[in-house]
Design a protein around this motif. Structure first.
Motif, PDB file in Angstrom:
ATOM      1  N   ALA A  50     -29.095 -13.889   3.823  1.00 19.68           N
ATOM      2  CA  ALA A  50     -28.692 -12.595   4.383  1.00 19.68           C
ATOM      3  C   ALA A  50     -29.118 -12.475   5.839  1.00 19.68           C
ATOM      4  CB  ALA A  50     -29.292 -11.457   3.562  1.00 19.68           C
ATOM      5  N   LEU A  51     -30.324 -12.907   6.153  1.00 20.31           N
ATOM      6  CA  LEU A  51     -30.801 -12.841   7.540  1.00 20.31           C
ATOM      7  C   LEU A  51     -29.994 -13.764   8.452  1.00 20.31           C
ATOM      8  CD1 LEU A  51     -34.638 -12.735   6.858  1.00 20.31           C
ATOM      9  CD2 LEU A  51     -33.183 -10.844   7.651  1.00 20.31           C
ATOM     10  N   LEU A  52     -29.610 -14.923   7.963  1.00 25.24           N
ATOM     11  CA  LEU A  52     -28.783 -15.841   8.759  1.00 25.24           C
ATOM     12  C   LEU A  52     -27.397 -15.261   9.048  1.00 25.24           C
ATOM     13  CD1 LEU A  52     -29.659 -19.314   7.175  1.00 25.24           C
ATOM     14  CD2 LEU A  52     -30.167 -18.531   9.497  1.00 25.24           C
ATOM     15  N   ARG A  53     -26.906 -14.406   8.155  1.00 21.84           N
ATOM     16  CA  ARG A  53     -25.616 -13.744   8.374  1.00 21.84           C
ATOM     17  C   ARG A  53     -25.747 -12.580   9.330  1.00 21.84           C
ATOM     18  NH1 ARG A  53     -24.547 -13.561   2.307  1.00 21.84           N
ATOM     19  NH2 ARG A  53     -25.599 -11.588   2.629  1.00 21.84           N
ATOM     20  N   GLY A  54     -26.986 -12.254   9.724  1.00 20.61           N
ATOM     21  CA  GLY A  54     -27.188 -11.177  10.674  1.00 20.61           C
ATOM     22  C   GLY A  54     -27.518  -9.834  10.051  1.00 20.61           C
ATOM     23  N   THR A  55     -27.805  -9.812   8.781  1.00 18.46           N
ATOM     24  CA  THR A  55     -28.160  -8.566   8.109  1.00 18.46           C
ATOM     25  C   THR A  55     -29.532  -8.099   8.589  1.00 18.46           C
ATOM     26  OG1 THR A  55     -26.955  -9.341   6.161  1.00 18.46           O
ATOM     27  CG2 THR A  55     -28.433  -7.474   5.837  1.00 18.46           C
ATOM     28  N   GLU A  56     -29.651  -6.815   8.842  1.00 15.39           N
ATOM     29  CA  GLU A  56     -30.927  -6.245   9.276  1.00 15.39           C
ATOM     30  C   GLU A  56     -31.974  -6.393   8.174  1.00 15.39           C
ATOM     31  OE1 GLU A  56     -31.865  -4.834  12.190  1.00 15.39           O
ATOM     32  OE2 GLU A  56     -29.936  -5.486  13.002  1.00 15.39           O
ATOM     33  N   PRO A  57     -33.211  -6.723   8.551  1.00 15.28           N
ATOM     34  CA  PRO A  57     -34.268  -6.868   7.540  1.00 15.28           C
ATOM     35  C   PRO A  57     -34.435  -5.636   6.653  1.00 15.28           C
ATOM     36  CG  PRO A  57     -35.020  -7.748   9.624  1.00 15.28           C
ATOM     37  CD  PRO A  57     -33.691  -7.093   9.886  1.00 15.28           C
ATOM     38  N   ARG A  58     -34.326  -4.432   7.225  1.00 13.02           N
ATOM     39  CA  ARG A  58     -34.474  -3.215   6.413  1.00 13.02           C
ATOM     40  C   ARG A  58     -33.378  -3.123   5.348  1.00 13.02           C
ATOM     41  NH1 ARG A  58     -38.114   0.398   7.218  1.00 13.02           N
ATOM     42  NH2 ARG A  58     -39.300   0.511   9.152  1.00 13.02           N
ATOM     43  N   ARG A  59     -32.166  -3.568   5.692  1.00 13.25           N
ATOM     44  CA  ARG A  59     -31.076  -3.554   4.719  1.00 13.25           C
ATOM     45  C   ARG A  59     -31.331  -4.578   3.617  1.00 13.25           C
ATOM     46  NH1 ARG A  59     -24.558  -3.816   5.725  1.00 13.25           N
ATOM     47  NH2 ARG A  59     -24.047  -3.593   3.536  1.00 13.25           N
ATOM     48  N   VAL A  60     -31.855  -5.742   3.995  1.00 13.11           N
ATOM     49  CA  VAL A  60     -32.187  -6.760   2.996  1.00 13.11           C
ATOM     50  C   VAL A  60     -33.223  -6.199   2.022  1.00 13.11           C
ATOM     51  CG1 VAL A  60     -33.191  -9.047   2.613  1.00 13.11           C
ATOM     52  CG2 VAL A  60     -31.638  -8.684   4.550  1.00 13.11           C
ATOM     53  N   ILE A  61     -34.231  -5.544   2.563  1.00  8.99           N
ATOM     54  CA  ILE A  61     -35.276  -4.947   1.727  1.00  8.99           C
ATOM     55  C   ILE A  61     -34.678  -3.929   0.763  1.00  8.99           C
ATOM     56  CG2 ILE A  61     -37.281  -3.402   1.788  1.00  8.99           C
ATOM     57  CD1 ILE A  61     -38.032  -4.809   4.477  1.00  8.99           C
ATOM     58  N   ARG A  62     -33.806  -3.085   1.265  1.00  5.53           N
ATOM     59  CA  ARG A  62     -33.191  -2.053   0.438  1.00  5.53           C
ATOM     60  C   ARG A  62     -32.288  -2.681  -0.632  1.00  5.53           C
ATOM     61  NH1 ARG A  62     -31.010   0.649   4.271  1.00  5.53           N
ATOM     62  NH2 ARG A  62     -28.927  -0.188   4.083  1.00  5.53           N
ATOM     63  N   GLU A  63     -31.459  -3.622  -0.225  1.00 11.85           N
ATOM     64  CA  GLU A  63     -30.508  -4.230  -1.176  1.00 11.85           C
ATOM     65  C   GLU A  63     -31.201  -5.072  -2.236  1.00 11.85           C
ATOM     66  OE1 GLU A  63     -27.471  -6.270   1.015  1.00 11.85           O
ATOM     67  OE2 GLU A  63     -26.582  -4.397   1.737  1.00 11.85           O
ATOM     68  N   MET A  64     -32.331  -5.666  -1.871  1.00 11.88           N
ATOM     69  CA  MET A  64     -33.078  -6.475  -2.847  1.00 11.88           C
ATOM     70  C   MET A  64     -34.070  -5.624  -3.647  1.00 11.88           C
ATOM     71  SD  MET A  64     -33.690  -9.987  -0.707  1.00 11.88           S
ATOM     72  CE  MET A  64     -34.342 -10.876  -2.099  1.00 11.88           C
ATOM     73  N   ARG A  65     -34.126  -4.331  -3.305  1.00 17.08           N
ATOM     74  CA  ARG A  65     -35.020  -3.391  -3.987  1.00 17.08           C
ATOM     75  C   ARG A  65     -36.473  -3.863  -3.947  1.00 17.08           C
ATOM     76  NH1 ARG A  65     -31.296  -2.009  -9.232  1.00 17.08           N
ATOM     77  NH2 ARG A  65     -29.531  -1.245  -8.042  1.00 17.08           N
ATOM     78  N   LEU A  66     -36.898  -4.257  -2.739  1.00 21.83           N
ATOM     79  CA  LEU A  66     -38.275  -4.737  -2.566  1.00 21.83           C
ATOM     80  C   LEU A  66     -39.218  -3.610  -2.263  1.00 21.83           C
ATOM     81  CD1 LEU A  66     -37.496  -7.900  -0.431  1.00 21.83           C
ATOM     82  CD2 LEU A  66     -37.926  -7.773  -2.879  1.00 21.83           C
TER      83      LEU A  66
END
Length: 66
Positions: A50-66
């Motif tokens: 996800a980060l390599l695709r340019g997704t914001e870290p906060r969005r990754v955290i939210r989508e992965m429910r971390l």
């Protein structure tokens, strides 16, 4: 016939020997360690992708429910 008096319920209680209980606990622990490693590897792989695709870290955290 009431629920408590059902014929299909076992009358005898099975006693598990302590040696067998210990082996079961050890096996379950080993399975948990293996599962934890697989989950960690998969979550890390998904986050990295996800980060390599340019997704914001906060969005990754939210989508992965971390």
């Amino acid at each position: 016939m009431s629920v408590i008096d059902c014929d299909y319920l076992p009358a005898d209680k099975v006693v598990i020997p302590p040696e067998l209980e210990l082996l079961i606990v050890r096996k379950a622990s080993a399975m948990a360690v293996a599962f934890e490693k697989q989950a960690l590897d998969q979550l890390t792989k998904d986050a990295r992708r996800a980060l390599l695709r340019g997704t914001e870290p906060r969005r990754v955290i939210r989508e992965m429910r971390l």
